[in-house]
Design a protein around this motif. Sequence first.
Motif, mmCIF file in Angstrom:
data_model
loop_
_atom_site.group_PDB
_atom_site.id
_atom_site.type_symbol
_atom_site.label_atom_id
_atom_site.label_comp_id
_atom_site.label_asym_id
_atom_site.label_seq_id
_atom_site.Cartn_x
_atom_site.Cartn_y
_atom_site.Cartn_z
ATOM 1 N N ILE A 107 0.820 -1.288 -0.021
ATOM 2 C CA ILE A 107 0.054 0.041 0.009
ATOM 3 C C ILE A 107 1.041 1.118 0.170
ATOM 4 C CG2 ILE A 107 -1.772 1.360 1.408
ATOM 5 C CD1 ILE A 107 -2.646 -1.404 2.068
ATOM 6 N N TYR A 108 1.872 1.103 0.859
ATOM 7 C CA TYR A 108 2.898 2.458 0.894
ATOM 8 C C TYR A 108 3.712 2.700 -0.512
ATOM 9 C CZ TYR A 108 7.478 4.561 1.471
ATOM 10 O OH TYR A 108 8.567 5.072 1.195
ATOM 11 N N TRP A 109 3.772 1.412 -1.047
ATOM 12 C CA TRP A 109 4.217 1.652 -2.628
ATOM 13 C C TRP A 109 3.363 2.314 -3.578
ATOM 14 C CZ3 TRP A 109 2.324 -0.433 -7.035
ATOM 15 C CH2 TRP A 109 2.994 -0.190 -8.321
ATOM 16 N N ILE A 166 0.887 4.131 -2.700
ATOM 17 C CA ILE A 166 0.824 5.557 -2.581
ATOM 18 C C ILE A 166 1.999 6.310 -3.320
ATOM 19 C CG2 ILE A 166 0.736 7.358 -0.845
ATOM 20 C CD1 ILE A 166 -0.837 5.611 1.111
ATOM 21 N N VAL A 167 3.228 5.743 -2.966
ATOM 22 C CA VAL A 167 4.472 6.246 -3.478
ATOM 23 C C VAL A 167 4.181 6.582 -5.309
ATOM 24 C CG1 VAL A 167 6.695 6.086 -4.131
ATOM 25 C CG2 VAL A 167 5.773 5.609 -2.003
ATOM 26 N N ARG A 215 7.329 5.141 7.087
ATOM 27 C CA ARG A 215 6.617 5.019 6.075
ATOM 28 C C ARG A 215 5.147 5.563 5.897
ATOM 29 N NH1 ARG A 215 9.481 -0.587 4.285
ATOM 30 N NH2 ARG A 215 10.769 0.271 2.810
ATOM 31 N N SER A 218 3.930 8.506 3.789
ATOM 32 C CA SER A 218 2.632 8.416 2.683
ATOM 33 C C SER A 218 1.783 9.944 2.905
ATOM 34 C CB SER A 218 1.819 7.407 3.362
ATOM 35 O OG SER A 218 2.568 6.042 3.127
ATOM 36 N N MET A 270 3.244 12.491 1.000
ATOM 37 C CA MET A 270 3.221 12.553 -0.458
ATOM 38 C C MET A 270 1.505 12.760 -0.853
ATOM 39 S SD MET A 270 4.971 9.015 -1.482
ATOM 40 C CE MET A 270 5.367 8.191 0.325
ATOM 41 N N ILE A 271 0.688 12.416 0.192
ATOM 42 C CA ILE A 271 -0.524 12.831 -0.425
ATOM 43 C C ILE A 271 -0.836 14.171 -0.170
ATOM 44 C CG2 ILE A 271 -2.904 12.341 0.429
ATOM 45 C CD1 ILE A 271 -2.478 9.218 0.708
#
Lengths: 279, 279, 279, 279
Positions: free
Chosen positions: A190-192, A194-195, D213, D217, D220-221
């Motif tokens: 999920i982290y990936w 979002i990235v 992480r 996230s 990033m969001i």
Amino acid sequence: MKGKKSHPPTWKSKLHEVIYEADTPAGRFFDIALLVVIVLSIVLVMLESINMLSLKYYWEFYIAEWIITIIFTIEYILRLIAINKKRKYIFSFYGIVDLLSTLPTYIAFAIGGHNLLFAVRALRLLRVFRILKITRYIGESNKLVNALKHSRPKILVFLFAVFIICIIMGTLMHLIEGERGGFDNIPLSIYWCIVTLTTVGFGDIAPVTPLGRMIASIIMITGYGIIAVPTGIVSAEYTRRSQDSVPTNTQVCPHCNETKHIDNAEFCHNCGKKLNIDD
Amino acid sequence: MKGKKSHPPTWKSKLHEVIYEADTPAGRFFDIALLVVIVLSIVLVMLESINMLSLKYYWEFYIAEWIITIIFTIEYILRLIAINKKRKYIFSFYGIVDLLSTLPTYIAFAIGGHNLLFAVRALRLLRVFRILKITRYIGESNKLVNALKHSRPKILVFLFAVFIICIIMGTLMHLIEGERGGFDNIPLSIYWCIVTLTTVGFGDIAPVTPLGRMIASIIMITGYGIIAVPTGIVSAEYTRRSQDSVPTNTQVCPHCNETKHIDNAEFCHNCGKKLNIDD
Amino acid sequence: MKGKKSHPPTWKSKLHEVIYEADTPAGRFFDIALLVVIVLSIVLVMLESINMLSLKYYWEFYIAEWIITIIFTIEYILRLIAINKKRKYIFSFYGIVDLLSTLPTYIAFAIGGHNLLFAVRALRLLRVFRILKITRYIGESNKLVNALKHSRPKILVFLFAVFIICIIMGTLMHLIEGERGGFDNIPLSIYWCIVTLTTVGFGDIAPVTPLGRMIASIIMITGYGIIAVPTGIVSAEYTRRSQDSVPTNTQVCPHCNETKHIDNAEFCHNCGKKLNIDD
Amino acid sequence: MKGKKSHPPTWKSKLHEVIYEADTPAGRFFDIALLVVIVLSIVLVMLESINMLSLKYYWEFYIAEWIITIIFTIEYILRLIAINKKRKYIFSFYGIVDLLSTLPTYIAFAIGGHNLLFAVRALRLLRVFRILKITRYIGESNKLVNALKHSRPKILVFLFAVFIICIIMGTLMHLIEGERGGFDNIPLSIYWCIVTLTTVGFGDIAPVTPLGRMIASIIMITGYGIIAVPTGIVSAEYTRRSQDSVPTNTQVCPHCNETKHIDNAEFCHNCGKKLNIDD
């Protein structure tokens, strides 16, 4: 207009004006001086975090630390004196932050746990929000904040949808890629996701199977396509707001009561008489 | 209006109201309770995918798994009882998802293939779409969804064009870079091209020849430039929608109840009679 | 209306209609059949570029290659027959692409240089542009293309400015970072600058000195800030275009000549008489 | 109108016209010729920075270098002759850049420090700004520059807010990640935070702890969501500008030549006399 009070200005009310208000020269000077000290304290915390520097300039940091702590302590005491509702200030957000900005150095002096208190000292950063008070002077930021405030519920709904997409796609990627490429477990996937969706793309985790790369492509194109949504929301909100702001002022013609004159107009465009009589 | 039914509410119709509708307190409570269980089940699947945790807390996961399975089973049976068109529900999208949310645990218990069924159990994630029903309450999302719906064909055309650019540029990069830098074959080069055009940029594949880097620069600047297109589309769509700039008013024709007339209309465009009788 | 011609349709004009036009069922069928073959040929070139597959299925690829080549040859001959201005077609962009789509296989058969001709065969990809003809049917794309066409000069000016920023910043980074971090020469640094400003960020080259990282931060924030410019341009262009498209049609009332009626209006909103007399 | 001068054109004023103005054929030719030489000199500096090339073609670079230096020297002398306020030109930004474009080669010839002067020679890049004069011809860029100028204060406020977010989040990441993943000190963490928030994402530094992480996230969001803000600002500004929604017309006051009057103005807002005499 503000600041005019009927009772004679005692030293306490004067202190209050200097510390809590910003529309007198003294108040503005206090704000800017405080701002400089806060910025200095932040720069200090930053530089101290660099190992090489903190070893080399140990004593310089130690002394600077104490100077800033004492300034903050004096400021805290003055704030306490100047305000009437002391309890309210102490337990307010800024009250706690102001206290936490001074305490760590004293505790470190008393007990000695320097490293442990470093984290707490970083809380001083929160004082940076006081800087944001300055942005009020810029004037432009009000409209911005308003547009954002009105866009917030819509953007939250959007980000919620983005998050659900990330959960579903992340799980899918974990099932497809397994532990190749680094998709070890679902939270990591999920982290990936979002990235990737936010088009950041670190590259520490990347799909290696053809199917995984296809799904990744879909995620990326989705992210590229839906970035339009928050932008569209803010744009629409902001356009609506700024279209009212035609380059006119709210001056009213003293002769015919016509409103909305061009900013540097000297004569009324409706009746032709002078706008500012006392010039 | 909704919810008023002429026949007396039997326990079955009451159950239907609680499970399938959301405008009574009981219905809303059921929805939120279900939401919590779904979220819990998703968190469980996520945590179980972390190897370290799934080994350490094997039994805790096992029990939690069974509790959630039983809750979902009861819910599935209640849904079956409450609805009239049972067959339609069973073969509907949510009907299948609801069934697949419960089956894997039973099958794993009967046969034992725990690992194999993990993938199926992840399907529970699809139940998260039930959460999306909640977003209806927020109200803001309707406008958003509408703007997106109307932008969809245009955005699809755009994404199709993006995809063609990626095919052409990907092939070009494969021909230029060959197997240096990782452009081993055309599908992989297309994947890289999507990664680059969408400004994600993992970096697992990157051009190394000067010519390849020039083409990459062009792709990147193209991607940076055309991200404007979907944003422009959604912005325009959203602006139109939120400005209410449709030149109609909410006047209702007194003769035929037709709504939405052009602003300065004097006659109804539907029945041809005068709109404002008392004029 | 189109396609009605006074002279009787000869087989040649009929062939022309099928191949070059798309508004008859036969023409549309030809277009779609051709599209499928083009897509197949592209997929073939893609799969053949994967080493593993091209070794395993050598003969399958060989046969499929010949089938597609023959289909393209027949199509090319038919196109030549059907058109009047043969020379113009042969030397047109698509004429050359169409010829180059067939030649490589024949030359490879005659001479044998299979590998060398692979690159030429990849030219077939250009035929994919024929797909774009399909987008004309979607109707939405016209407005899009128009908005883009009108935004082009502004976006070019913008991209030119971006390029100059990249040249200056790239040189600066080369001077600061030297050969640490991979900023070996100025063109490479400019490439990195484009990668960074467009927010792609591969990470194959990254600054390592504090000063370099500061400059990099400025470049990134600049890129993040000015991505707004092309978006703003396209948004404004598109908003203007779509705001004209009020939900009215160009029908003129036969009684009072009032224009702009709501799309499904039956009576004129100005004089109240029937809009379509012959209904 | 421009270019009409009462005194007879001396050779000096003619030279001035050719060098400093661009509205005569000779002036335009001079501008374009100079542009070509500047671009050539920049390409030369770029190629010379590539080690392999600078070793192989040492003499070619040496000669080309001297040719360009002599051209720039002649241009500098001509500019000095043509202008009246010589001192003002010499100490102006372009005057210094023009001088620095020629000096390094002479100094390198006299003293010999070739490598050291390379950096100074790169200053020639600044001459590229002269190219920007060309963009004036495109005409589109004026509107663009205006929209940007008016958006600047708002965008600066926004970028300031972004920077504060980066400071706070960077510190947080340093505290969480420590020295795993490369978050060695706070300035480095802030750099990473800028890389992430702007969706660049190099990947040289990346969080490795679950909590890190999670924070990443969120960053990033956030970055993905707030990129909407500058876009919204520029869009709104540009829409307003290109819709010509400024409620003024191009009427010129017959009495004082003031332009830009409000659309239905009857009297000049500058001198107060009637705008339309013959009404």
